[in-house]
Design a protein around this motif. Structure first.
Motif, short mmCIF file in Angstrom:
data_model
loop_
_atom_site.label_atom_id
_atom_site.label_comp_id
_atom_site.label_asym_id
_atom_site.label_seq_id
_atom_site.Cartn_x
_atom_site.Cartn_y
_atom_site.Cartn_z
N LEU A 115 0.98 -17.06 27.53
CA LEU A 115 0.24 -17.26 26.29
C LEU A 115 0.22 -18.72 25.84
CD1 LEU A 115 1.31 -14.07 24.31
CD2 LEU A 115 -0.70 -14.44 25.74
N ASP A 116 1.17 -19.53 26.31
CA ASP A 116 1.17 -20.95 25.94
C ASP A 116 -0.01 -21.70 26.55
OD1 ASP A 116 3.44 -20.60 24.48
OD2 ASP A 116 4.82 -21.29 26.04
N TRP A 117 -0.63 -21.09 27.55
CA TRP A 117 -1.77 -21.75 28.21
C TRP A 117 -3.09 -21.43 27.54
CZ3 TRP A 117 -0.13 -19.71 33.69
CH2 TRP A 117 1.08 -20.31 34.05
N VAL A 118 -3.09 -20.50 26.61
CA VAL A 118 -4.34 -20.03 25.99
C VAL A 118 -4.61 -20.83 24.72
CG1 VAL A 118 -5.56 -18.03 25.05
CG2 VAL A 118 -3.91 -17.72 26.91
N ASN A 119 -5.89 -21.17 24.50
CA ASN A 119 -6.25 -21.85 23.27
C ASN A 119 -5.86 -21.02 22.06
OD1 ASN A 119 -8.56 -22.19 21.02
ND2 ASN A 119 -8.18 -24.15 22.04
N GLN A 120 -5.24 -21.69 21.07
CA GLN A 120 -4.68 -20.97 19.93
C GLN A 120 -5.74 -20.35 19.02
OE1 GLN A 120 -1.17 -20.50 19.69
NE2 GLN A 120 -1.59 -21.23 21.78
N ASP A 121 -6.98 -20.77 19.15
CA ASP A 121 -8.07 -20.18 18.35
C ASP A 121 -8.72 -18.99 19.04
OD1 ASP A 121 -7.80 -21.90 16.22
OD2 ASP A 121 -9.16 -23.41 17.04
N SER A 122 -8.22 -18.59 20.20
CA SER A 122 -8.82 -17.47 20.92
C SER A 122 -8.68 -16.18 20.10
CB SER A 122 -8.11 -17.28 22.27
OG SER A 122 -8.47 -16.03 22.83
N PRO A 123 -9.79 -15.44 19.88
CA PRO A 123 -9.69 -14.17 19.13
C PRO A 123 -8.82 -13.16 19.87
CG PRO A 123 -11.86 -14.41 20.12
CD PRO A 123 -11.17 -15.73 20.30
#
Length: 391
Positions: free
Chosen positions: A6-14
């Motif tokens: 999850l650290d690789w995912v953009n934090q604004d991802s719904p």
């Protein structure tokens, strides 16, 4: 499906926000819930088709058994329910799975067919009781298993069908008051109730897992297509989507606005304020750009560094310039101080627009080069402005 790191995912991802909030009530945010319904319909389409086909074959088997075993006039009444209600309902639901236009309504169709079939089975049991024929009640348990595990119904729909059929069975037995002792009714109610409890728990677990898979699929897609820092499309994903829009515009002879955008004097901003502040500035600028590219055939992306790119479909030139002017002015209105900019005391955006109806001899790369020329002219003319070029 396993969740990505999850650290690789953009934090604004719904998808990430929904995962962090949880979904114990089996409900997502509105926009994500609609996407999940489409995902579920496609994922369980094959199961629903096979389940309905098997149900039709089993229903025909029961028709044959009843035709040989039931006495008159009970035989005619029960065969009328099996052949006049249950079989046509199952056939209609099976045919509906092959109509693409009905894909969004399969839960409603499947739920209605399941409920009416369950009530028809209750009616068959009631008729047998009325005629004092010892027809086993286990048929309603078979239908209950069908509701919960075979048809691809979501939890709420399956639970509604299962428990309404349960209550209809109990009401039928109580209203007839013949052919079944109180002790036997209690035993039947207990087993049918337990079948519904097990079905409810199992169906909840199945849908929860399906929703987890949906989020994992979305997170993986975000990793593949989205820029980690800004949440906009990355360059590869933009090229794929823009090529589709380009080909569609060629077929339909619609105009496209192909846009290149650059944050003015961004290297100076990074050098003075630091990379953390630079990253936050890019995120805010990207958010402004993304808010103006929400139609299905529009898209915007981070092209590299402080450069952004976008494509807008089927707008006239004035509409296109109006959108880009809003992006430019909204970026300036962020009021992010930029002491070393020659364009303005705040962070600003230079924008180059290539406005054209795609021709057979042209490619998307040609339009991007033209947009880059327009961006160069915007910088030459003092930056913080929109410049339009046509072929």
């Amino acid at each position: 499906m396993k969740l990505p790191h999850l650290d690789w995912v953009n934090q604004d991802s719904p998808f990430l926000r929904q995962h962090q909030r949880g979904f114990r009530t089996l409900a997502f945010e509105d926009e994500l819930e609609q996407a999940y319904k489409r995902y579920h319909a496609n994922a369980f389409l094959g199961r629903m088709r096979w389940a309905l086909l098997v149900a039709m074959l089993l229903a025909l088997l029961f028709v044959v058994i009843d035709a040989f075993n039931l006495p008159d006039p009970l035989r005619g009444q029960i065969l009328a329910l099996r052949l006049g209600v249950i079989q046509p309902l199952l056939l209609l639901a099976w045919l509906a799975t092959y109509r693409y236009g009905l894909r969004d309504y399969l839960q409603l169709i499947g739920g209605l067919v399941a409920l009416l079939s369950g009530l028809a089975v209750v009616g068959i049991i009631g008729l047998a009781r009325y005629h004092a024929f010892p027809l086993p009640y286990e048929g309603i348990i078979l239908v209950t298993v069908f509701f919960y595990f075979l048809t691809g119904l979501r939890f709420t729909t399956a639970v509604l069908c299962g428990w309404v059929s349960f209550m209809a069975y109990i009401a039928t037995e109580l209203s007839l008051r013949q052919g079944l002792t109180g002790e036997a009714l209690i035993n039947n109610a207990m087993f049918l109730g337990l079948a519904n409890v097990i079905g409810s728990v199992g169906c909840y677990s199945l849908e929860y897992t399906t929703r987890q898979n949906f989020l994992a699929h979305g997170l993986l897609q975000d990793l593949a297509e989205k820029d980690f820092l800004t949440g906009l499309l990355n360059r590869r994903a933009f090229t794929e989507r823009a090529e589709r829009s380009w080909r569609q515009a060629q077929r339909e002879r619609h105009a496209l606005g192909v846009v290149m955008m650059d944050v003015d004097f961004f290297k100076r901003y990074n050098d003075h304020y630091g990379h953390a502040a630079g990253d936050e500035a890019l995120r805010q600028v990207a958010r402004v750009i993304g808010e103006h590219a929400r139609r299905p055939l529009d898209c915007a992306a981070r092209y590299g560094g402080e450069e952004f790119v976008g494509i807008w479909y089927d707008l006239n030139e004035q509409q296109m310039l109006g959108i880009l002017e809003k992006i430019r002015s909204s970026t300036e209105a962020l009021a992010l101080a930029h002491a070393y900019s020659d364009a303005a005391p705040v962070v600003t955006l230079s924008i180059g627009l290539a406005y054209l109806p795609p021709q057979p001899h042209q490619s998307l790369e040609d339009a991007l080069r033209l947009a880059d020329v327009a961006l160069y002219l915007a910088k030459e003319q003092g930056r913080n402005r929109v410049v339009c070029k046509q072929p």
